[in-house]
Motif scaffolding. Structure first.
Motif, PDB file in Angstrom:
ATOM      1  N   ASP A 112      -4.396   0.259   3.947  1.00 36.86           N
ATOM      2  CA  ASP A 112      -4.526   1.514   3.212  1.00 36.86           C
ATOM      3  C   ASP A 112      -5.942   2.057   3.372  1.00 36.86           C
ATOM      4  O   ASP A 112      -6.920   1.315   3.236  1.00 36.86           O
ATOM      5  N   ASP A 113      -6.069   3.356   3.615  1.00 42.08           N
ATOM      6  CA  ASP A 113      -7.403   3.927   3.784  1.00 42.08           C
ATOM      7  C   ASP A 113      -8.121   4.144   2.452  1.00 42.08           C
ATOM      8  O   ASP A 113      -9.238   4.657   2.427  1.00 42.08           O
ATOM      9  N   THR A 114      -7.502   3.738   1.331  1.00 39.67           N
ATOM     10  CA  THR A 114      -8.168   3.842   0.026  1.00 39.67           C
ATOM     11  C   THR A 114      -8.847   2.542  -0.379  1.00 39.67           C
ATOM     12  O   THR A 114      -9.346   2.440  -1.495  1.00 39.67           O
ATOM     13  N   ALA A 160       0.823  -1.206   0.000  1.00 41.04           N
ATOM     14  CA  ALA A 160       0.000   0.000   0.000  1.00 41.04           C
ATOM     15  C   ALA A 160       0.857   1.256   0.000  1.00 41.04           C
ATOM     16  O   ALA A 160       0.476   2.291  -0.543  1.00 41.04           O
ATOM     17  N   ALA A 161       2.052   1.176   0.634  1.00 34.20           N
ATOM     18  CA  ALA A 161       2.901   2.359   0.720  1.00 34.20           C
ATOM     19  C   ALA A 161       3.510   2.724  -0.621  1.00 34.20           C
ATOM     20  O   ALA A 161       3.919   3.860  -0.838  1.00 34.20           O
ATOM     21  N   GLN A 162       3.589   1.775  -1.527  1.00 31.13           N
ATOM     22  CA  GLN A 162       4.263   2.026  -2.789  1.00 31.13           C
ATOM     23  C   GLN A 162       3.346   2.667  -3.824  1.00 31.13           C
ATOM     24  O   GLN A 162       3.749   3.560  -4.547  1.00 31.13           O
ATOM     25  N   VAL A 163       2.123   2.194  -3.936  1.00 33.85           N
ATOM     26  CA  VAL A 163       1.222   2.695  -4.970  1.00 33.85           C
ATOM     27  C   VAL A 163      -0.218   2.405  -4.565  1.00 33.85           C
ATOM     28  O   VAL A 163      -0.492   1.427  -3.861  1.00 33.85           O
ATOM     29  N   ARG A 164      -1.116   3.262  -4.975  1.00 29.83           N
ATOM     30  CA  ARG A 164      -2.530   3.070  -4.679  1.00 29.83           C
ATOM     31  C   ARG A 164      -2.996   1.719  -5.231  1.00 29.83           C
ATOM     32  O   ARG A 164      -2.605   1.309  -6.325  1.00 29.83           O
ATOM     33  N   ALA A 165      -3.832   1.024  -4.461  1.00 28.95           N
ATOM     34  CA  ALA A 165      -4.232  -0.341  -4.819  1.00 28.95           C
ATOM     35  C   ALA A 165      -4.868  -0.419  -6.200  1.00 28.95           C
ATOM     36  O   ALA A 165      -4.592  -1.346  -6.968  1.00 28.95           O
ATOM     37  N   PHE A 166      -5.722   0.531  -6.543  1.00 26.14           N
ATOM     38  CA  PHE A 166      -6.383   0.489  -7.846  1.00 26.14           C
ATOM     39  C   PHE A 166      -5.363   0.595  -8.977  1.00 26.14           C
ATOM     40  O   PHE A 166      -5.417  -0.149  -9.957  1.00 26.14           O
ATOM     41  N   VAL A 167      -4.412   1.519  -8.843  1.00 27.30           N
ATOM     42  CA  VAL A 167      -3.389   1.704  -9.875  1.00 27.30           C
ATOM     43  C   VAL A 167      -2.530   0.447  -9.998  1.00 27.30           C
ATOM     44  O   VAL A 167      -2.195   0.001 -11.101  1.00 27.30           O
ATOM     45  N   ASP A 168      -2.214  -0.141  -8.860  1.00 22.52           N
ATOM     46  CA  ASP A 168      -1.433  -1.365  -8.813  1.00 22.52           C
ATOM     47  C   ASP A 168      -2.122  -2.493  -9.586  1.00 22.52           C
ATOM     48  O   ASP A 168      -1.536  -3.147 -10.451  1.00 22.52           O
TER      49      ASP A 168
END
Length: 239
Positions: free
Chosen positions: A142-144, A11-19
């Motif tokens: 992640d809060d997203t 989660a710290a590296q990139v937003r989950a959706f983008v990942d």
């Protein structure tokens, strides 16, 4: 078996959706939009329309009229449009669900559809890109994202949200084309079964995991009263 998809980011590296979206584009590199979706806020609105809007009836009627230019049989044309709508709503979200137990919201009020210059559906987008994930997901903190307790809960939520969109799509298609509910929902069942067999092969991931998750999704649709195992002549959609 060597996976075609790189490990998930934290989660710290990139937003989950983008990942997730980036890896979905790798499933079919020659056609990266087959399973991926866009964020509608990142797209120009030309040729985009929202599935929940009042123009849905007109847009789907135009899709059917376009299909009739290629096939003489109205029922075949209706099946083509139904299949395209099923893929937009359920076929795309099926990929991250089967491979990663991640789902965006495929609900009626969240989906946008893009049509190409020939009038066919070639892409989809979401307004809210919040993913539903499981507790062991790398992005769970992640809060997203929204964390659901188990695979069954994820399947039920996805089926409910996809069902709302597909009910509306079928109602609009039925206004202009010879299609009935049993045939429409059978196409959905076939899409889940075919996806559970084919998508893990594209990704190089576990077929047994995909089969289990596909079965949970079929069961969730059945619980909602959707006859995804209907019409024997279409083939029995069992996993």
């Amino acid at each position: 078996m060597t996976t075609l998809l790189p490990p998930r980011s934290t989660a710290a590296q990139v937003r989950a959706f983008v990942d997730t979206d980036a890896r979905l584009r790798l499933l079919t590199p020659h056609a990266p939009r087959v399973y991926a979706v866009a964020r509608i806020d990142d797209e120009p609105r030309r040729r985009w329309w929202r599935l929940a809007d009042a123009e849905r009836d007109r847009r789907i009627a135009l899709l059917h009229a376009r299909a009739l230019e290629d096939v003489a049989d109205p029922r075949i044309a209706a099946d083509q449009v139904a299949g395209a709508l099923v893929h937009v709503v359920a076929g795309r979200v099926l990929a991250p669900y089967l491979l990663e137990a991640r789902c965006w919201d495929p609900g009626l009020d969240n989906l946008w559809i893009h049509q190409d210059s020939d009038g066919g559906i070639d892409w989809a987008a979401v307004a809210d890109d919040t993913l539903r994930v499981l507790p062991d997901d790398p992005a769970a903190a992640d809060d997203t994202v929204v964390v659901l307790p188990c695979e069954e809960a994820l399947a039920r939520w996805t089926a409910h949200r996809a069902g709302t969109a597909l009910h509306a799509a079928h109602a609009s298609l039925a206004l202009c084309a010879p299609t009935d509910a049993l045939r429409f929902w059978s196409l959905l069942g076939r899409a889940v079964v075919a996806g559970a067999a084919q998508i893990p092969l594209l990704a190089g991931t576990s077929r047994s995991v995909a089969a289990r998750r596909g079965q949970l999704l079929l069961d969730a649709f059945l619980t909602l009263g959707l006859p995804v195992r209907g019409l024997a002549k279409l083939g029995k959609p069992c996993l």
